[in-house]
Design a protein around this motif. Structure first.
Motif, PDB file in Angstrom:
ATOM      1  N   UNK A 262      -6.086  -1.846  -9.122  1.00  0.00           N
ATOM      2  CA  UNK A 262      -5.319  -0.676  -8.721  1.00  0.00           C
ATOM      3  C   UNK A 262      -4.541  -0.941  -7.423  1.00  0.00           C
ATOM      4  N   UNK A 263      -3.890   0.048  -6.884  1.00  0.00           N
ATOM      5  CA  UNK A 263      -3.121  -0.188  -5.665  1.00  0.00           C
ATOM      6  C   UNK A 263      -4.051  -0.190  -4.453  1.00  0.00           C
ATOM      7  N   UNK A 264      -3.445  -0.403  -3.304  1.00  0.00           N
ATOM      8  CA  UNK A 264      -4.203  -0.439  -2.054  1.00  0.00           C
ATOM      9  C   UNK A 264      -4.885   0.895  -1.758  1.00  0.00           C
ATOM     10  N   UNK A 265      -4.506   1.948  -2.471  1.00  0.00           N
ATOM     11  CA  UNK A 265      -5.158   3.247  -2.258  1.00  0.00           C
ATOM     12  C   UNK A 265      -6.672   3.103  -2.335  1.00  0.00           C
ATOM     13  N   UNK A 266      -7.081   2.178  -3.171  1.00  0.00           N
ATOM     14  CA  UNK A 266      -8.498   1.946  -3.414  1.00  0.00           C
ATOM     15  C   UNK A 266      -9.200   1.403  -2.174  1.00  0.00           C
ATOM     16  N   UNK A 267      -8.441   0.796  -1.275  1.00  0.00           N
ATOM     17  CA  UNK A 267      -9.052   0.110  -0.127  1.00  0.00           C
ATOM     18  C   UNK A 267      -8.822   0.858   1.189  1.00  0.00           C
ATOM     19  N   UNK A 268      -8.323   2.079   1.097  1.00  0.00           N
ATOM     20  CA  UNK A 268      -8.031   2.854   2.315  1.00  0.00           C
ATOM     21  C   UNK A 268      -9.334   3.202   3.036  1.00  0.00           C
ATOM     22  N   UNK A 269      -9.330   3.095   4.349  1.00  0.00           N
ATOM     23  CA  UNK A 269     -10.532   3.488   5.095  1.00  0.00           C
ATOM     24  C   UNK A 269     -10.676   5.011   5.104  1.00  0.00           C
ATOM     25  N   UNK A 270     -11.843   5.490   5.453  1.00  0.00           N
ATOM     26  CA  UNK A 270     -12.033   6.944   5.481  1.00  0.00           C
ATOM     27  C   UNK A 270     -11.199   7.563   6.585  1.00  0.00           C
ATOM     28  N   UNK A 271     -11.291   6.928   7.783  1.00  0.00           N
ATOM     29  CA  UNK A 271     -10.458   7.423   8.882  1.00  0.00           C
ATOM     30  C   UNK A 271      -9.119   6.741   8.816  1.00  0.00           C
ATOM     31  N   UNK A 272      -8.049   7.508   8.861  1.00  0.00           N
ATOM     32  CA  UNK A 272      -6.732   6.881   8.797  1.00  0.00           C
ATOM     33  C   UNK A 272      -6.139   6.837  10.207  1.00  0.00           C
ATOM     34  N   UNK A 273      -6.289   5.702  10.863  1.00  0.00           N
ATOM     35  CA  UNK A 273      -5.513   5.416  12.063  1.00  0.00           C
ATOM     36  C   UNK A 273      -5.176   3.934  12.013  1.00  0.00           C
ATOM     37  N   UNK A 274      -4.284   3.494  12.899  1.00  0.00           N
ATOM     38  CA  UNK A 274      -3.771   2.130  12.763  1.00  0.00           C
ATOM     39  C   UNK A 274      -4.878   1.090  12.879  1.00  0.00           C
ATOM     40  N   UNK A 376       7.584  -6.789  -8.254  1.00  0.00           N
ATOM     41  CA  UNK A 376       7.465  -5.334  -8.120  1.00  0.00           C
ATOM     42  C   UNK A 376       6.007  -4.892  -8.176  1.00  0.00           C
ATOM     43  N   UNK A 377       5.228  -5.593  -8.956  1.00  0.00           N
ATOM     44  CA  UNK A 377       3.806  -5.271  -9.073  1.00  0.00           C
ATOM     45  C   UNK A 377       3.117  -5.375  -7.721  1.00  0.00           C
ATOM     46  N   UNK A 378       3.416  -6.500  -7.023  1.00  0.00           N
ATOM     47  CA  UNK A 378       2.771  -6.715  -5.730  1.00  0.00           C
ATOM     48  C   UNK A 378       3.267  -5.705  -4.701  1.00  0.00           C
ATOM     49  N   UNK A 379       4.557  -5.437  -4.745  1.00  0.00           N
ATOM     50  CA  UNK A 379       5.105  -4.439  -3.823  1.00  0.00           C
ATOM     51  C   UNK A 379       4.435  -3.089  -4.070  1.00  0.00           C
ATOM     52  N   UNK A 380       4.319  -2.748  -5.342  1.00  0.00           N
ATOM     53  CA  UNK A 380       3.732  -1.450  -5.697  1.00  0.00           C
ATOM     54  C   UNK A 380       2.276  -1.367  -5.244  1.00  0.00           C
ATOM     55  N   UNK A 381       1.549  -2.461  -5.451  1.00  0.00           N
ATOM     56  CA  UNK A 381       0.130  -2.463  -5.107  1.00  0.00           C
ATOM     57  C   UNK A 381      -0.072  -2.335  -3.598  1.00  0.00           C
TER      58      UNK A 381
END
Lengths: 471, 417
Positions: A262-274, A376-381
């Motif tokens: 799936x996309x990077x959404x799957x790897x997002x941390x719980x807290x979103x800061x830089x 495009x796949x990699x960009x999208x991911x």
């Protein structure tokens, strides 16, 4: 009992009128159907007694219905029609509306059979192109209708194929169109039909390709395209084979279901800061690029930067150092920034794709990692990382360097060469601009053009930079 | 690559388009030599998947710069690619048409170079067919997302029908699976077509002779089952499109396992029964006077798969019944499970002359197994006693095996419930 022999609708009408005027009830008439007749509407029974002026009127709807019923092959049609006519004239004026009545129901079923047959003739006639003795193109079809419907269907073909010379042959009757009028002739056996048309191969190709093996519904097909019509439909020769190979084709379709992560959404941390993002990107496996790259390269710069510069992906040096724009292209960018009067430390620098994509072709100088454009796949991911960065920073201006980031933010059909330097609103920022990627400038062989592109990069930086008023 | 190889690839790529309709243009274009449109379309053949072949349904090209996740032609798919020339499509259409294989052309395309460039290519196919070949058959052009309004307007001059795909039921679904397509742009394109169609009609009504503009109207397609959006949302979107954009048809296409599909999509195709139920519900909205919000009675906001939506509504609204077939209004009759619009018309015709009994309804071939619990007839209907029983759903429900007999393509055509 009276015995009446009729062949055509017109004859039946004449006889029925006479019988009705003589008050002969339907039980006393035996209608003899002669089904060997060639045509249906010819009234060659001129010998019949002249009919006196009709002393009654028949509902128009009944006459229309009767014309259609007359084309049905069933032998009882004439008696059924006369009985219905009798009833209509004897107190049941609205009979045709009582569709629950047995006679009306039978008539409706017969009408349905005939109109369906006409419809199927319109659908299943298959013309073959032949060249006649005068060298003209003629389109010829042989069709076997269920009922005697050639004259019901022919006008349709004359309207549809008005600019063609064509003939439709059936066992009962044939019809020819010469672009002016329809001519009817005797029936023709199937052996007289033209045997081939080279175009049928293309048609069969189409038929096989539009079939979706994942949904097989043979019964529906056979209901709508009855097997008795198959011999004249070239495409039906493929059906057995298509059905036979359908299961393996579906299996192959499912096998090829490659299913990338799936996309990077799957790897997002719980807290979103830089900082959390920077830590989380290390684990990202949303595409395959992580397998060969040294490390991901996240964006760099102040969290409250007013301008964000977005590149394509880290290069060889960036991949090793883990920082964006530190290789030769970064050097060129630094120069351009300083010429534009912008301090690098005030700018947030990042890339659309966070991992380095490269090939390693063997060269005379040993192995060298060559940059490869991300697909495009990699960009999208990878895109969610960039979107998170932009959301957090909320810059006043975004400058896209090169085609990849430009298309990621403006849309796939964006062309940098056409729209470079234009300031547009995007979902992330009201002032978004595209310009050359410094690496593209470095690769430009033409010295003159290279200088020009470099000047354009500086000009674009100057124009987009929010501390300066737009020129 | 020869035309035959291209045809194999570009027909294969088009088979996920649900629309096969070729009806709606009431009269043939003036000056046509080959081809006619007389209202009803004709299905010229059927493939073993039970679908009809009415149109030559192909893509101009399946190269595409977009990356819509449900689409087999997205840039990141390694499906084999091909591209027809404009002349190749024109010639295929004419040659197929002259042999009576097809009713017309359904042309769509992947996006090459830019949206506008692609749209121009589609337009030139249609224009050539009309002007060079004097072709009067059916043409359905699928507009290219983000193409300029001026080009869409030009397409309408040559095509019988235009379609703009809504693609997915909600804006959120689009963001997730087709980020390059934006709902406002899609709706704007539909709006533009609608206005032009309305203007053309107004001019015609005023006695003017404006040029043709998409005389068969516009339609759209929605993929269902690619996201977890419930049926009620799908039907609301459809209802808005019917009302707001005056669409002729909304096509529902069950997401089917396409090669190289994205792992973010559910691996299995949802039952085709769902597609069938959506068509039935769609029919209820358009021809039976139902509102999108009342059709879905279930708590999970999805249509029941085991019973048709009209029966489901009746079970949830038993106070509405029994309906007296000899006295009820047309609107009330239309709500009886198992009685379709055609039967209602016949009932209204017959009852002016006689009272209808249960036997009469059976002769009309209504689905008596369902209808019998809900109707008052001139004779005694003992089944009415079950109307308030708890197990009515079980009684009225068709045997499960029958569901397999349903053909969704058929329901796309008739939608009879």
């Amino acid at each position: 009992m009276r015995f009446v022999k009729v062949q055509t609708f017109d004859q039946w009408r004449t006889e029925a009128r006479r019988l009705l005027l003589s008050d002969v009830p339907p039980e006393q008439v035996a209608w003899m159907a002669d089904d060997e007749q060639l045509s249906l509407f010819d009234s060659h029974g001129d010998a019949e007694l002249p009919v006196t002026q009709a002393a009654f009127t028949v509902p128009k709807a009944f006459l229309e219905l009767a014309k259609i019923i007359a084309c049905h092959r069933i032998g009882t049609r004439w008696s059924l029609l006369y009985r219905t006519l009798w009833r209509l004239m004897h107190g049941e004026r609205h009979l045709l509306q009582i569709t629950t009545d047995q006679d009306v129901d039978a008539l409706m079923s017969m009408r349905k059979a005939v109109t369906r047959d006409v419809h199927k003739m319109k659908a299943f006639v298959r013309f073959r192109k032949v060249i006649d003795s005068d060298g003209r193109e003629v389109y010829v079809a042989w069709h076997r209708p269920d009922h005697r419907i050639v004259r019901l269907a022919a006008p349709f073909f004359s309207r549809r194929f008005s600019g063609m010379n064509w003939s439709i042959l059936t066992p009962d009757e044939s019809v020819t169109w010469d672009q002016t009028s329809l001519q009817y002739g005797p029936g023709v056996p199937v052996s007289d039909a033209p045997d081939d048309d080279a175009l049928e191969e293309l048609w069969k190709t189409y038929y096989a390709s539009i079939f979706n093996p994942a949904r097989v519904k043979v019964d529906t097909m056979k209901r709508e395209m009855p097997v008795r019509h198959w011999p004249t439909l070239p495409e039906t020769s493929l059906i057995a084979d298509l059905l036979h190979t359908a299961p393996e084709r579906v299996a192959a379709m499912v096998d090829q279901n490659e299913g990338f992560a799936e996309t990077a959404m799957h790897y997002m941390p719980e807290r979103i800061d830089l900082e959390s993002l920077r830590a989380a990107v290390v684990d990202c496996q949303a595409c395959d690029l992580h397998q060969h790259a040294t490390q991901p390269v996240f964006g760099e710069g102040p969290p409250d930067a007013r301008i964000v510069l977005v590149g394509e992906q880290p290069g060889d040096r960036e991949d090793l150092d883990g920082r964006p724009f530190v290789g030769p292209a970064g050097k060129l960018l630094d120069e351009a920034l300083s010429q534009a009067g912008i301090r690098r430390g005030d700018v947030y620098l990042t890339n659309v794709v966070k991992h380095f994509k490269f090939t390693e072709p063997p060269t005379s100088r040993g192995k060298r990692r060559l940059h490869q454009k991300p697909n495009a796949r990699e960009v999208f991911a990878c895109r969610p990382w960039l979107e998170a960065e932009l959301m957090l920073i909320q810059p006043i201006a975004i400058l896209c360097l090169g085609a990849t980031p430009s298309q990621a933010l403006f849309g796939r059909d964006f062309q940098v060469s056409k729209h470079r330097g234009e300031i547009r609103a995007t979902d992330w920022c009201d002032r978004t601009m595209a310009t050359w990627h410094p690496a593209a400038i470095l690769r430009m062989p033409d010295q003159h053009r290279r200088t020009e592109m470099q000047q354009q990069l500086v000009a674009d930086l100057t124009r987009i930079h929010p501390t300066r008023p737009p020129t | 690559m020869d035309v035959r190889e291209k045809l194999a690839i570009l027909a294969d790529a088009a088979k996920y388009d649900a629309s096969c309709a070729s009806s709606g243009s009431k009269s043939t274009r003036a000056g046509s030599k080959i081809g006619s449109t007389e209202g009803m379309g004709i299905c010229h053949s059927y493939t073993p998947d039970g679908r009809c072949i009415s149109l030559l349904k192909i893509l101009l090209t399946n190269y595409c710069i977009y990356d819509c996740q449900y689409c087999v032609n997205r840039i990141s798919s390694d499906t084999p690619r091909a591209r027809f020339t404009v002349d190749e499509v024109v010639s295929l259409t004419i040659e197929f048409y002259k042999r009576n294989y097809i009713e017309g052309l359904f042309l769509s395309s992947g996006i090459i170079q830019t949206s506008d460039y692609t749209m121009e290519q589609l337009i030139s196919v249609a224009k050539k067919l009309r002007t060079d070949e004097h072709y009067g058959g059916y043409i359905h052009l699928k507009t290219i997302p983000n193409a300029s309004q001026a080009l869409i307007q030009e397409a309408g001059l040559w095509a019988d029908r235009l379609s703009v795909n809504i693609e997915l039921p909600t804006e959120g679904d689009l963001q997730k699976l087709a980020p390059e397509k934006k709902k406002p742009q899609i709706v704007d394109a539909m709006q533009g077509i609608r206005q032009k169609i309305d203007e053309t009609k107004d001019d015609q009504n005023a006695g003017l002779h404006p040029p043709n503009f998409a005389p068969a109207g516009q339609s759209t397609q929605m993929i269902v089952g690619a996201t977890d959006t419930p049926d009620v949302e799908i039907l609301k979107t459809a209802s808005q499109l019917y009302d707001g954009q005056n669409l002729r048809r909304v096509y529902y296409s069950a997401y089917s396992p396409i090669p190289h599909a994205d792992a973010r999509l559910p691996g299995q195709s949802p039952p085709l029964v769902r597609e069938h139920r959506l068509y039935q519900a769609d029919w209820l909205m358009r021809f039976y006077g139902f509102d999108a919000s009342e059709i879905v009675a279930e708590a999970d906001q999805n249509l029941s798969l085991d019973i048709d939506p009209k029966l489901a509504w009746a079970l949830a609204n038993r106070h509405f019944f029994p309906v007296d077939v000899n006295r009820a209004s047309r609107e009330e009759l239309l709500r009886i499970p198992g009685i379709g619009a055609r039967s209602v018309k016949r009932i209204l015709g017959i009852r002016r002359h006689k009272h209808l009994r249960s036997e009469d309804l059976k002769k009309l071939r209504v689905a008596w197994n369902r209808a019998k619990y809900f109707v008052l007839t001139a004779d005694h209907n003992p089944q009415l006693a079950n109307l308030d029983k708890a197990d009515l759903r079980k009684r009225a429900q068709p045997k499960p095996t029958q569901l397999m007999l349903f053909d969704t393509r058929q329901s796309a055509l008739t939608g009879e419930v």
